[in-house]
Design an enzyme around this catalytic site. Structure first.
Site, PDB file in Angstrom:
ATOM      1  N   PRO A  16      -9.412   7.205  -0.491  1.00 53.99           N
ATOM      2  CG  PRO A  16     -11.078   5.613   1.237  1.00 53.99           C
ATOM      3  CD  PRO A  16     -10.803   6.696   0.036  1.00 53.99           C
ATOM      4  CG  ASP A  39       0.870   8.390  -2.933  1.00 54.97           C
ATOM      5  OD1 ASP A  39       0.438   7.556  -3.401  1.00 54.97           O
ATOM      6  OD2 ASP A  39       1.032   9.437  -2.455  1.00 54.97           O
ATOM      7  CE  LYS A  61       7.997  10.488  -0.718  1.00 49.96           C
ATOM      8  NZ  LYS A  61       8.134  11.660   0.504  1.00 49.96           N
ATOM      9  N   GLY A  93      -5.542   8.877  -0.628  1.00 49.25           N
ATOM     10  CA  GLY A  93      -6.378   9.816   0.650  1.00 49.25           C
ATOM     11  C   GLY A  93      -6.540  10.925   0.394  1.00 49.25           C
ATOM     12  CG  MET A 174       1.409   5.762   7.534  1.00 56.00           C
ATOM     13  SD  MET A 174       1.955   7.622   6.843  1.00 56.00           S
ATOM     14  CE  MET A 174       1.158   8.795   8.070  1.00 56.00           C
ATOM     15  N   GLY A 203      -8.720  -0.718   3.018  1.00 51.37           N
ATOM     16  CA  GLY A 203     -10.257  -0.486   2.742  1.00 51.37           C
ATOM     17  C   GLY A 203     -10.631   0.361   1.409  1.00 51.37           C
TER      18      GLY A 203
END
Length: 247
Positions: A16, A39, A61, A93, A174, A203
């Site tokens: 995370p 990403d 994205k 993640g 999300m 987080g």
């Protein structure tokens, strides 16, 4: 592991955000990669650990703003692997929890490209732990469910009735934009409007912020939060102030 000249992709979960949550295998692979396809949710601190000689390809994205469409990401992995380079597909993640890792592997299989999967700590586990919110607890919740806050346009709707249980923890990924829908549907299907909830923003990073409220006010705190954020609904969120340790 497969020799470097053979087409090969390592699908790696970056966790995370906190670089110390990387697995040892993930760290070793990003240090040795020829190409890293990463990403938006991979933190700067983790990217700083990547092999400085590696080719970096950003394919991040955002909701309603896809920098690179998924089919093109799949093709990038194929093309780079067929060049004989060791490719690391680095995802925030965990690779298999709302990360579309399975879709990318299917494309690799179709092209007879070898691969491995390195799990990462998913946001629900990492962010809740750093916020002092146990996802299950004998006095609060005997089960937990992870839900995508947005669906594919042709996908099925969330089965809201199955989510509205008092002894259950809900984690929405999300979901900031969908906070009004989440609130309305959970209450409409029987969850009390005063059910505690929390939003964990960024987080496990130094910018982490936790907002708490009742379910009826979820939309209000969602309007104060920025992405990436995680929504947790359930009485376990009451433990945040008592168990919070990360500063």
């Amino acid at each position: 592991m497969t020799a470097s000249h053979s087409p090969f992709v390592s699908l790696v979960g970056a966790g995370p955000g906190d670089p110390e949550l990387l697995t040892l295998k993930a760290y070793r692979l990003i240090q040795a990669a020829d190409v890293v396809v990463y990403d938006r949710l991979v933190s700067d601190e983790i990217m700083a650990l990547v092999n400085p000689d590696a080719e970096l390809l950003f394919v991040g994205k955002k909701l309603s703003q896809h920098c690179v469409p998924q089919d093109q990401i799949n093709q990038i992995l194929v093309d780079k692997a067929l060049e004989g380079k060791h490719v690391v597909r680095l995802k925030g993640g965990d690779t298999f929890i709302f990360g579309r890792g399975g879709e990318e592997l299917e494309t690799l299989v179709e092209h007879n490209i070898g691969f491995e999967v390195v799990p990462g700590i998913t946001a629900a586990s990492g962010c809740s732990a750093y916020a002092g919110i146990p996802l299950t607890h004998r006095d609060h919740a005997q089960s937990v469910q992870f839900i995508a806050g947005h669906l594919k346009k042709e996908g099925r709707d969330i089965e809201w009735q199955s989510l509205a249980h008092n002894n259950h923890t809900l984690v929405f990924y999300m979901g900031l934009k969908q906070a009004p829908v989440i609130k309305t549907n959970l209450i409409a299907h029987g969850l009390a409007s005063d059910t505690p909830c929390a939003i964990i923003e960024r987080g496990t990073t130094s910018q982490q912020r936790v907002l708490t409220a009742q379910l009826c006010d979820l939309e209000d705190i969602a309007n104060q939060a920025i992405s990436p954020s995680l929504i947790i609904v359930g009485s376990v969120t009451r433990l945040h102030k008592k168990l919070s340790w990360f500063k």
